[in-house]
Design a protein around this motif. Sequence first.
Motif, PDB file in Angstrom:
ATOM      1  N   GLN A  68       0.850  -1.184   0.000  1.00  0.00           N
ATOM      2  CA  GLN A  68       0.000   0.000   0.000  1.00  0.00           C
ATOM      3  C   GLN A  68       0.886   1.234   0.000  1.00  0.00           C
ATOM      4  O   GLN A  68       1.915   1.271   0.692  1.00  0.00           O
ATOM      5  CB  GLN A  68      -0.876  -0.014   1.251  1.00  0.00           C
ATOM      6  N   VAL A  69       0.528   2.256  -0.803  1.00  0.00           N
ATOM      7  CA  VAL A  69       1.327   3.477  -0.878  1.00  0.00           C
ATOM      8  C   VAL A  69       1.186   4.264   0.419  1.00  0.00           C
ATOM      9  O   VAL A  69       0.070   4.500   0.909  1.00  0.00           O
ATOM     10  CB  VAL A  69       0.888   4.348  -2.075  1.00  0.00           C
ATOM     11  N   VAL A  70       2.339   4.676   0.984  1.00  0.00           N
ATOM     12  CA  VAL A  70       2.362   5.552   2.152  1.00  0.00           C
ATOM     13  C   VAL A  70       2.517   7.001   1.709  1.00  0.00           C
ATOM     14  O   VAL A  70       1.762   7.887   2.104  1.00  0.00           O
ATOM     15  CB  VAL A  70       3.511   5.159   3.109  1.00  0.00           C
ATOM     16  N   GLN A  71       3.503   7.229   0.813  1.00  0.00           N
ATOM     17  CA  GLN A  71       3.785   8.593   0.353  1.00  0.00           C
ATOM     18  C   GLN A  71       4.565   8.525  -0.957  1.00  0.00           C
ATOM     19  O   GLN A  71       5.377   7.621  -1.154  1.00  0.00           O
ATOM     20  CB  GLN A  71       4.601   9.355   1.409  1.00  0.00           C
ATOM     21  N   VAL A  86       6.232   2.497   0.287  1.00  0.00           N
ATOM     22  CA  VAL A  86       5.102   1.560   0.372  1.00  0.00           C
ATOM     23  C   VAL A  86       5.283   0.653   1.585  1.00  0.00           C
ATOM     24  O   VAL A  86       6.391   0.539   2.136  1.00  0.00           O
ATOM     25  CB  VAL A  86       4.996   0.707  -0.918  1.00  0.00           C
ATOM     26  N   LYS A  87       4.194  -0.019   1.993  1.00  0.00           N
ATOM     27  CA  LYS A  87       4.287  -0.897   3.168  1.00  0.00           C
ATOM     28  C   LYS A  87       3.285  -2.047   3.045  1.00  0.00           C
ATOM     29  O   LYS A  87       2.328  -1.999   2.266  1.00  0.00           O
ATOM     30  CB  LYS A  87       4.004  -0.108   4.439  1.00  0.00           C
ATOM     31  N   ASP A  88       3.549  -3.091   3.807  1.00  0.00           N
ATOM     32  CA  ASP A  88       2.570  -4.135   4.072  1.00  0.00           C
ATOM     33  C   ASP A  88       2.602  -4.380   5.580  1.00  0.00           C
ATOM     34  O   ASP A  88       3.373  -3.715   6.292  1.00  0.00           O
ATOM     35  CB  ASP A  88       2.843  -5.391   3.227  1.00  0.00           C
ATOM     36  N   PRO A  89       1.837  -5.278   6.119  1.00  0.00           N
ATOM     37  CA  PRO A  89       1.819  -5.443   7.587  1.00  0.00           C
ATOM     38  C   PRO A  89       3.165  -5.818   8.201  1.00  0.00           C
ATOM     39  O   PRO A  89       3.343  -5.702   9.417  1.00  0.00           O
ATOM     40  CB  PRO A  89       0.791  -6.573   7.790  1.00  0.00           C
ATOM     41  N   THR A  90       4.139  -6.253   7.375  1.00  0.00           N
ATOM     42  CA  THR A  90       5.419  -6.716   7.944  1.00  0.00           C
ATOM     43  C   THR A  90       6.560  -5.721   7.803  1.00  0.00           C
ATOM     44  O   THR A  90       7.634  -5.937   8.350  1.00  0.00           O
ATOM     45  CB  THR A  90       5.850  -8.037   7.281  1.00  0.00           C
ATOM     46  N   GLN A 104       2.074   9.147 -13.253  1.00  0.00           N
ATOM     47  CA  GLN A 104       2.451   8.152 -12.252  1.00  0.00           C
ATOM     48  C   GLN A 104       2.364   8.725 -10.839  1.00  0.00           C
ATOM     49  O   GLN A 104       1.914   8.062  -9.905  1.00  0.00           O
ATOM     50  CB  GLN A 104       3.874   7.642 -12.515  1.00  0.00           C
ATOM     51  N   LEU A 105       2.819   9.968 -10.693  1.00  0.00           N
ATOM     52  CA  LEU A 105       2.776  10.602  -9.377  1.00  0.00           C
ATOM     53  C   LEU A 105       1.337  10.667  -8.862  1.00  0.00           C
ATOM     54  O   LEU A 105       1.073  10.432  -7.681  1.00  0.00           O
ATOM     55  CB  LEU A 105       3.389  12.006  -9.460  1.00  0.00           C
ATOM     56  N   LYS A 106       0.406  10.952  -9.778  1.00  0.00           N
ATOM     57  CA  LYS A 106      -1.008  11.017  -9.388  1.00  0.00           C
ATOM     58  C   LYS A 106      -1.547   9.629  -9.021  1.00  0.00           C
ATOM     59  O   LYS A 106      -2.414   9.494  -8.158  1.00  0.00           O
ATOM     60  CB  LYS A 106      -1.834  11.598 -10.535  1.00  0.00           C
ATOM     61  N   GLN A 107      -1.019   8.578  -9.691  1.00  0.00           N
ATOM     62  CA  GLN A 107      -1.469   7.214  -9.383  1.00  0.00           C
ATOM     63  C   GLN A 107      -1.103   6.803  -7.958  1.00  0.00           C
ATOM     64  O   GLN A 107      -1.840   6.081  -7.290  1.00  0.00           O
ATOM     65  CB  GLN A 107      -0.830   6.210 -10.349  1.00  0.00           C
ATOM     66  N   PHE A 108       0.063   7.277  -7.524  1.00  0.00           N
ATOM     67  CA  PHE A 108       0.597   6.816  -6.240  1.00  0.00           C
ATOM     68  C   PHE A 108       0.084   7.672  -5.076  1.00  0.00           C
ATOM     69  O   PHE A 108       0.866   8.280  -4.338  1.00  0.00           O
ATOM     70  CB  PHE A 108       2.136   6.818  -6.261  1.00  0.00           C
ATOM     71  N   TYR A 109      -1.216   7.736  -4.917  1.00  0.00           N
ATOM     72  CA  TYR A 109      -1.773   8.476  -3.779  1.00  0.00           C
ATOM     73  C   TYR A 109      -1.778   7.570  -2.548  1.00  0.00           C
ATOM     74  O   TYR A 109      -1.757   6.336  -2.649  1.00  0.00           O
ATOM     75  CB  TYR A 109      -3.184   8.987  -4.091  1.00  0.00           C
TER      76      TYR A 109
END
Length: 697
Positions: A68-71, A86-90, A104-109
């Motif tokens: 999931q995108v963080v920033q 990006v992150k996942d639970p681990t 692309q920048l707009k995609q990564f919200y």
Amino acid sequence: MSAIKAPAAPLLSELKGVGPALCAKLARLNLFNIPDLLFHLPLRYQDRSQIKTVAQLRVGEEALIEVQVVQAEVVRRRRAMLLCRVKDPTGELLLRFFHFSSGQLKQFYSGQRLRCFGEVKLSGGQLEMVHPEYRLQSSNGTGLESALTPLYPATEGVSQTQLRRLMQQALLWLEQQGAMELPDYLPAALLSSLALPSLQAALLFLHRPPVETDLVLLMSPELPARQRLVIEELLAHHLSLTALRMSAQQQKAPILKAEGHLFESFISSLAFTLTRAQQRVIAELRTDLALSRPMLRLLQGDVGSGKTVVAVAVALLAIELGYQVALMAPTELLAEQHAKNCRAWLQPLGLKVAFVSGRLGLKARREAEEQIVSGEVSLVVGTHALFQAAVQFSRLALTIVDEQHRFGVHQRLALRQKGVHNGRYPHQLIMTATPIPRTLAMTAYADLDCSIIDELPSGRTPVTTVAISEARRDEVMARVAQACLQGRQVYWVCTLIEESELLQCQAAEAIAEYLREALLGCRIGLIHGRMKAKEKSELMAQFKAAELDLLVATTVIEVGVDVPNASLMIIENAERLGLSQLHQLRGRVGRGAVASSCLLLYKAPLSQAARARLAVMRATNDGFEIAEEDLRLRGPGEVLGTRQTGLVEFMIADLQRDAALLPEIKRLAELMRADFPDAVQPLIQRWMRGTERYGSV
């Protein structure tokens, strides 16, 4: 049985998403139609069938993750980068893009879910992927891959994603229409006996292998699906060359069965005795020339084995019967040397030799052309200039091509065409001092008979070869000075430093000036490719007459120079040259009875490949052993010169790797011609991409 007609294959422009621009890019990969695409096999495969967590990632491995995108932000340092955390639970990971768009920048919200695949790297203590392949994920997600993911040979402007999309369309076409549109020309019984799959099954497996397939086995030549295609390609190539050979055997040629008066006079006039190998090869050639079909023979012989003497001896069999002979060489220097030797041998027999070169003056050229067309000249020696329309022969019965790997097949056959008269073709002798490994000779020259001079003249001593760092140049200079004081002559070869003949010549001039200052009293000459032919001839004459002690040269002296008193060679930047060229250069020394040496000057550090080449040169003087190693290191396209000639360009097969299959290929070819003759031509057309047409030049 009626002849099988190969169906017209759909063009790539008929596929969805392929316009003129993409067509032009795909053409750079030799991809024009759907079968071309299907035979464009993956370089390797990736396993995208399992999602890993960030905690499971290991540096250096390729992995599929769902995050999931963080920033996301654009950072401007030396160059702009798009960084996406990006992150996942681990755990967390950084995605880094050097090439990106504002879209692309707009995609990564923040909160956007991604599925990414890439190699895991470590930077500044943080795990990251640089330019991963990614897909935006909906709330429902998407399924995992059911097959391993192929990576294809690509070109600029054509991505892996595009190639895979096109391949999916091609595979759908194969499944729906392949049996009709891409027929299997190998009989089912034959495939069964070899335990090989059908063509369609092999292609589907290689482009879409099941996820459980072992990756090592998948790339192995032992894999039945891969071996199926290798066998078919080698078979098509072998059939094309044997078809050319059979076609040539149907042609007529003048019967050159002379009594041999000129031949005997020439042999008795030589200051040396022919070796047993030379005598054996002459007997083979005489047998060929006495037949009513054209001789097509490849004569191999290591540097200094005496191929030219053999060629001139058999040329006299044609000349005695009133015919003409043409001898073609690839360089001015070699052609001039041949012309000079031939005049010395043949003029005492009352025969005239002409020399044809692009550098001849207009008056001299016209005079030579008139003498050739009138039949006044018996032997014509020349370079590529022999192809010119103005060069017309009276009765050309034999063409001799020296150092044939430097000419394209079309050039060799164009010379032969000049001798076609009343439906009769001239005989052809093709010579090379670059030994061709048996594997290649069986495959690349299946249309030719082969003779080998495997014996050097008596009195020759093996050349001692040493590799030495340029840091020890002072020791080399002392060795050169000592050789000159002893009355021996030396070559100092300056190899190509830049991809420019001018810069190469300037480098040679600088070396010559340096040696003149360091070796006072040593008579030093300089020869390079930008000198006029007359200047080069005069300089070589001086060196041969021992009026020069040391000759600084570019690789222009690779072939054709015979100076028995030269016993030492220095090769600058030896690590830059291939084995074949190093062996050719080294062959300029060791042509007399005195012990000779070749010093290979190199710049450290050496690459692994360069180290291997120099080790081979130190270990052996055997040209065929060197050729086998050259084949292993560089591949058949480089050894044969086919990067230029276009003779052998395999899509899937590899002559070195697949050498063990060649006896079986020969058996299968005989079976196909005998039992399935209608499938032969379509099979050739499928794989040869039009190169089989060279036989009809």
